[in-house]
Design a protein around this motif. Structure first.
Motif, PDB file in Angstrom:
ATOM      1  N   MET A   1       0.844  -1.191   0.000  1.00 35.01           N
ATOM      2  CA  MET A   1       0.000   0.000   0.000  1.00 35.01           C
ATOM      3  C   MET A   1       0.880   1.243   0.000  1.00 35.01           C
ATOM      4  N   PRO A   2       0.756   2.121  -1.009  1.00 34.03           N
ATOM      5  CA  PRO A   2       1.548   3.358  -1.011  1.00 34.03           C
ATOM      6  C   PRO A   2       1.172   4.236   0.178  1.00 34.03           C
ATOM      7  N   ALA A 142      -8.962   1.823  -2.129  1.00 37.11           N
ATOM      8  CA  ALA A 142     -10.056   2.409  -1.354  1.00 37.11           C
ATOM      9  C   ALA A 142      -9.564   3.054  -0.065  1.00 37.11           C
ATOM     10  N   ALA A 143      -8.541   2.468   0.559  1.00 36.22           N
ATOM     11  CA  ALA A 143      -8.040   3.013   1.826  1.00 36.22           C
ATOM     12  C   ALA A 143      -7.449   4.409   1.661  1.00 36.22           C
ATOM     13  N   LEU A 144      -6.992   4.724   0.452  1.00 33.77           N
ATOM     14  CA  LEU A 144      -6.381   6.029   0.203  1.00 33.77           C
ATOM     15  C   LEU A 144      -7.355   7.024  -0.419  1.00 33.77           C
ATOM     16  N   VAL A 343     -19.963  10.355  -1.109  1.00 31.38           N
ATOM     17  CA  VAL A 343     -20.603   9.903  -2.349  1.00 31.38           C
ATOM     18  C   VAL A 343     -19.759   8.841  -3.040  1.00 31.38           C
ATOM     19  N   GLN A 344     -18.448   9.067  -3.135  1.00 27.46           N
ATOM     20  CA  GLN A 344     -17.574   8.122  -3.835  1.00 27.46           C
ATOM     21  C   GLN A 344     -17.492   6.783  -3.107  1.00 27.46           C
ATOM     22  N   ASP A 349     -18.997   0.730  -8.161  1.00 23.63           N
ATOM     23  CA  ASP A 349     -18.347   1.158  -9.396  1.00 23.63           C
ATOM     24  C   ASP A 349     -19.274   1.014 -10.604  1.00 23.63           C
ATOM     25  N   ALA A 350     -20.164   0.029 -10.583  1.00 22.42           N
ATOM     26  CA  ALA A 350     -21.037  -0.205 -11.728  1.00 22.42           C
ATOM     27  C   ALA A 350     -21.959   0.964 -12.004  1.00 22.42           C
TER      28      ALA A 350
END
Length: 430
Positions: A1-2, A142-144, A343-344, A349-350
């Motif tokens: 994970m970056p 998602a974590a970032l 919201v995101q 994703d669909a």
């Protein structure tokens, strides 16, 4: 994970594209509004109220193409590579910037020309918005995402600071120069976005009829009270509280500096101050993202936005007015960060492209229709009265939404759970 989204090469390209695009378009919009108001007052001999009404019409002609095309743009963003859509639409915006450069350099400005090009710009932005905003969740873990959204919002604010301020300076040097610079920046944006790795469209959408997809996207937001509250809060608060449309009136006829109107240079500063305030808060959020009591903070920030707007409408001191614009920008940044993240992270994703198009349409409605509302209110109440009325209206909206959507004030973190509506999209995915 970056450790940071900026450690991801594709996200860096996304950030550059977003920053260059916003830098270009925010400068274009400022100059376009000032030119239209100046042409209405000078060439057409309109009164202050009548010319202010033209600024309201400018917002309307930019919004109408978006409300017509937003459902289509959302479906396209969910069916095709979002990079290609963004790059192609940005290339079309290059042509609009070139046209504005030519008619300004040749001195052939007229209200019909300016309204037509503004409408084309609005139509193009309808496709850029949902496609571009849906790219980040495909290239960032998602974590970032909260930090990625904060940094992305920063790119928007950086462009919004530099664009209006430098556009005002460049316009004073050569009226065609801001549009020429915008053309170059849009080319950079299109090039950066197309260099991101391919973003395949979500599975499960190709076999669904486009009209059904449009309806499902609308139904998804309508049935989900959490998303509906987030989207409509911004819509109605900024619809009433936005003062940006009337800034040319303040720059040309209301605010003074050393006995003279602050003019186009003052307009550039005023348009940049909300973004400057937003950037100051954005730097803090990027380093230490908001994690607790997110719903209450979002509602409070909208109320502060309204109060600062009303105070700006009353102020006649240029320095104080700049400070109030910075304050309302800072409050808006907190609201935008929290709402965008919610919201995101709460959208599959669909359906993300369609939800993003609806959210983008709400933002456009709040901005462009807000300009129309400001123009109409200014014709009736005067510019100052319209701004004060709008700021108080934004406070009223916050109080109503706090009561009507308790899901918002109860949101403690971005991991808030809520009753997720059944949706045919999820059934199709399974």
């Amino acid at each position: 994970m970056p450790a940071s989204p900026l450690a991801i090469a594709d996200y860096r390209k996304f950030w550059v594209a977003r920053c260059a695009s916003v830098f270009a378009t925010s400068g274009m919009v400022v100059v376009l509004g000032y030119q239209l108001y100046d042409v209405a007052r000078g060439t057409y001999g309109m009164s202050i109220k009548a010319a202010a009404f033209q600024l309201g019409l400018l917002g309307l002609v930019q919004f109408l193409p978006q409300i017509l095309l937003a459902p289509v743009a959302g479906v396209i963003a969910d069916r095709f590579d979002r990079r290609n859509i963004t790059a192609l639409a940005t290339a079309l915006d290059v042509l609009v910037a070139l046209a504005l450069t030519l008619i300004t350099a040749l001195g052939t400005l007229s209200l019909p020309f300016l309204f037509t090009l503004a409408a084309l710009h609005g139509a193009i932005r309808a496709f850029i918005g949902p496609a571009q905003s849906s790219i980040a969740p495909n290239i960032v873990p998602a974590a970032l995402m909260p930090r990625a959204i904060a940094i992305s919002a920063m790119s928007w604010q950086v462009g919004s600071i530099g664009g209006p301020a430098l556009a005002g300076v460049m316009f004073a040097l050569n009226p065609a120069l801001p549009y020429g610079v915008a053309t170059v920046l849009l080319v950079i944006a299109a090039t950066a976005i197309i260099r991101i790795r391919p973003v395949p469209p979500p599975s499960g959408n190709a076999h669904v009829h486009p009209l059904r997809q449009m309806l499902d996207g609308l139904a998804y937001v309508w049935k989900d009270r959490f998303l509906l509250g987030c989207v409509t809060l911004d819509l109605f608060a900024v619809l009433l509280g936005g003062a940006s449309a009337l800034l040319p009136v303040y720059a040309r006829d209301i605010l003074m500096w050393n006995g003279h109107a602050v003019g186009s240079f003052g307009l550039g500063l005023m348009r940049a101050m909300p973004s400057l305030g937003a950037s100051a808060i954005g730097l803090v959020i990027a380093r230490r993202p908001i994690e607790n009591d997110v719903g209450a903070r979002m509602l409070m920030s909208v109320a502060v936005f309204g109060a600062a707007t009303a105070a700006f409408g009353i102020s006649r001191n240029f320095v104080l007015s700049l400070g109030l614009l910075a304050l309302l920008g800072a409050a808006d940044m907190v609201s935008v960060f929290i709402r965008s993240t919610l919201v995101q992270l709460h959208t599959p994703d669909a359906v993300r492209g369609r939800v993003s198009s609806i959210s983008g349409l709400a933002i456009s409605a709040s901005n462009e229709l807000g300009e129309m509302e400001s123009g109409l209110a200014a014709a009736l109440l005067g510019a100052a009265g319209a701004v004060v009325f709008g700021g108080l209206g934004a406070i009223a909206v916050t109080l109503i939404w706090t009561w009507a959507f308790p899901e918002l004030r109860r949101a403690r973190t971005f991991a808030t759970t809520y009753a997720e509506p059944e949706n045919t999209l999820k059934e199709q995915a399974t």
